[in-house]
Motif scaffolding. Structure first.
Motif, PDB file in Angstrom:
ATOM      1  N   HIS A   8      31.752  44.176  47.815  1.00 48.76           N
ATOM      2  CA  HIS A   8      32.808  43.521  47.035  1.00 48.76           C
ATOM      3  C   HIS A   8      32.918  44.250  45.693  1.00 48.76           C
ATOM      4  O   HIS A   8      31.944  44.307  44.945  1.00 48.76           O
ATOM      5  N   SER A  14      34.391  37.177  42.975  1.00 52.68           N
ATOM      6  CA  SER A  14      34.676  36.778  44.353  1.00 52.68           C
ATOM      7  C   SER A  14      34.672  35.262  44.495  1.00 52.68           C
ATOM      8  O   SER A  14      33.850  34.569  43.906  1.00 52.68           O
ATOM      9  N   LEU A  65      39.065  42.404  52.708  1.00 55.41           N
ATOM     10  CA  LEU A  65      39.957  43.413  53.288  1.00 55.41           C
ATOM     11  C   LEU A  65      40.791  44.027  52.165  1.00 55.41           C
ATOM     12  O   LEU A  65      41.471  43.315  51.416  1.00 55.41           O
ATOM     13  N   THR A 105      37.206  38.988  54.610  1.00 56.02           N
ATOM     14  CA  THR A 105      38.119  37.954  54.122  1.00 56.02           C
ATOM     15  C   THR A 105      39.447  38.623  53.809  1.00 56.02           C
ATOM     16  O   THR A 105      39.480  39.790  53.414  1.00 56.02           O
TER      17      THR A 105
HETATM   18  C1  FMN Z   1      43.306  46.528  46.242  1.00 58.85           C
HETATM   19  C2  FMN Z   1      43.461  45.307  47.104  1.00 58.85           C
HETATM   20  C3  FMN Z   1      43.931  45.462  48.394  1.00 58.85           C
HETATM   21  C4  FMN Z   1      44.077  44.329  49.222  1.00 58.85           C
HETATM   22  N1  FMN Z   1      44.538  44.505  50.493  1.00 58.85           N
HETATM   23  C5  FMN Z   1      44.726  43.418  51.281  1.00 58.85           C
HETATM   24  C6  FMN Z   1      45.230  43.575  52.597  1.00 58.85           C
HETATM   25  O1  FMN Z   1      45.475  44.677  53.084  1.00 58.85           O
HETATM   26  N2  FMN Z   1      45.437  42.443  53.335  1.00 58.85           N
HETATM   27  C7  FMN Z   1      45.147  41.201  52.847  1.00 58.85           C
HETATM   28  O2  FMN Z   1      45.362  40.221  53.555  1.00 58.85           O
HETATM   29  N3  FMN Z   1      44.618  41.043  51.613  1.00 58.85           N
HETATM   30  C8  FMN Z   1      44.409  42.108  50.823  1.00 58.85           C
HETATM   31  N4  FMN Z   1      43.890  41.963  49.569  1.00 58.85           N
HETATM   32  C9  FMN Z   1      43.409  40.620  49.163  1.00 58.85           C
HETATM   33  C10 FMN Z   1      41.898  40.510  49.366  1.00 58.85           C
HETATM   34  O3  FMN Z   1      41.538  40.700  50.728  1.00 58.85           O
HETATM   35  C11 FMN Z   1      41.436  39.141  48.888  1.00 58.85           C
HETATM   36  O4  FMN Z   1      41.684  39.115  47.504  1.00 58.85           O
HETATM   37  C12 FMN Z   1      39.982  38.890  49.194  1.00 58.85           C
HETATM   38  O5  FMN Z   1      39.755  38.791  50.588  1.00 58.85           O
HETATM   39  C13 FMN Z   1      39.526  37.610  48.541  1.00 58.85           C
HETATM   40  O6  FMN Z   1      38.119  37.490  48.704  1.00 58.85           O
HETATM   41  P1  FMN Z   1      37.176  37.198  47.448  1.00 58.85           P
HETATM   42  O7  FMN Z   1      37.484  35.799  46.988  1.00 58.85           O
HETATM   43  O8  FMN Z   1      35.782  37.319  47.984  1.00 58.85           O
HETATM   44  O9  FMN Z   1      37.501  38.216  46.396  1.00 58.85           O
HETATM   45  C14 FMN Z   1      43.749  43.046  48.737  1.00 58.85           C
HETATM   46  C15 FMN Z   1      43.283  42.918  47.417  1.00 58.85           C
HETATM   47  C16 FMN Z   1      43.162  44.029  46.611  1.00 58.85           C
HETATM   48  C17 FMN Z   1      42.658  43.848  45.195  1.00 58.85           C
END
Ligand code: FMN
Length: 189
Positions: A8, A14, A65, A105
């Motif tokens: 992460h 997160s 993801l 996620t």
């Molecule tokens: C650079 C970046 C790329 C991301 N790409 C995707 C993606 O391709 N598909 C998606 O559903 N979410 C995408 N997200 C959202 C993240 O997957 C999401 O913020 C994360 O799973 C949340 O988990 P956390 O609470 O542990 O941070 C992206 C976020 C960032 C910052």
């Protein structure tokens, strides 16, 4: 026995991954390697990573993801740790036979991850690159564990998902214990 490779980019910020990690990190035999904490400058100690993997029977790859795949440091980890002669190729059998569990996620919810949705495909369409990385190294690919809608999922549903993950890892451990007498017998043949 269970190596969790956790990638992460902002562990302190997160929400979803933190709860999932929290559900399994204190289980017996679990060792967590938080890549962004260990290698903030992206200078991965490949030998140390390989040593940790060599000890494990189950390797968990856990990350949010990012652009439909793993965050950058996890990709670099694949490049520098899963190298020829160790993870694949001639004599590259260090990971052969180990189990691999992908935990991710996503920001998008299940509707977004559908042919009509914003991401155009179900999550299964994005898994093969990670799956084949594991398979190429001879690992057994387990059913992935995905939490969609990481920002909108309720606290209750997130904790329920974390509990399901905990149970899966526990069941895996119990399955190993059941196999141990058999494995010991085989060794003495
Ligand atoms: C650079 C970046 C790329 C991301 N790409 C995707 C993606 O391709 N598909 C998606 O559903 N979410 C995408 N997200 C959202 C993240 O997957 C999401 O913020 C994360 O799973 C949340 O988990 P956390 O609470 O542990 O941070 C992206 C976020 C960032 C910052």
């Amino acid at each position: 026995m269970i190596a969790v490779v956790y990638a992460h980019p902002y562990p302190m910020h997160s929400r979803a991954c933190r709860v999932l990690l929290g559900a399994i990190e204190s289980l017996p035999g679990v060792s967590v390697r938080s890549l962004y904490d260990r290698y903030p400058d992206f200078d991965i100690d490949a030998a140390a990573e390989q040593a940790a993997l060599a000890e494990a029977r189950l390797v968990v790859w856990m990350h949010p993801l990012y652009w439909y795949t793993a965050p950058a440091l996890m990709k670099l980890w694949f490049e520098q740790v899963l190298v020829k002669g160790w993870a694949y190729g001639e004599d590259g059998d260090a990971l052969a036979g180990k189990d691999c569990l992908w935990v991710t996620t996503t920001g998008g919810d299940e509707i977004a991850f559908s042919p009509e949705g914003r991401h155009g495909h179900r999550i299964d369409a994005f898994a093969p690159v990670v799956e084949q990385t594991a398979r190429f190294c001879g690992m057994n690919w387990l059913e992935p564990f995905v939490v969609h809608g990481a920002h909108i999922i309720s606290d209750a549903a997130l904790h329920e998902a974390a509990e399901r993950l905990r149970q899966r890892v526990q069941q895996w451990s119990e399955g190993q214990k059941a196999l141990e007498p058999q494995m010991n017998t085989d060794e003495h043949r």
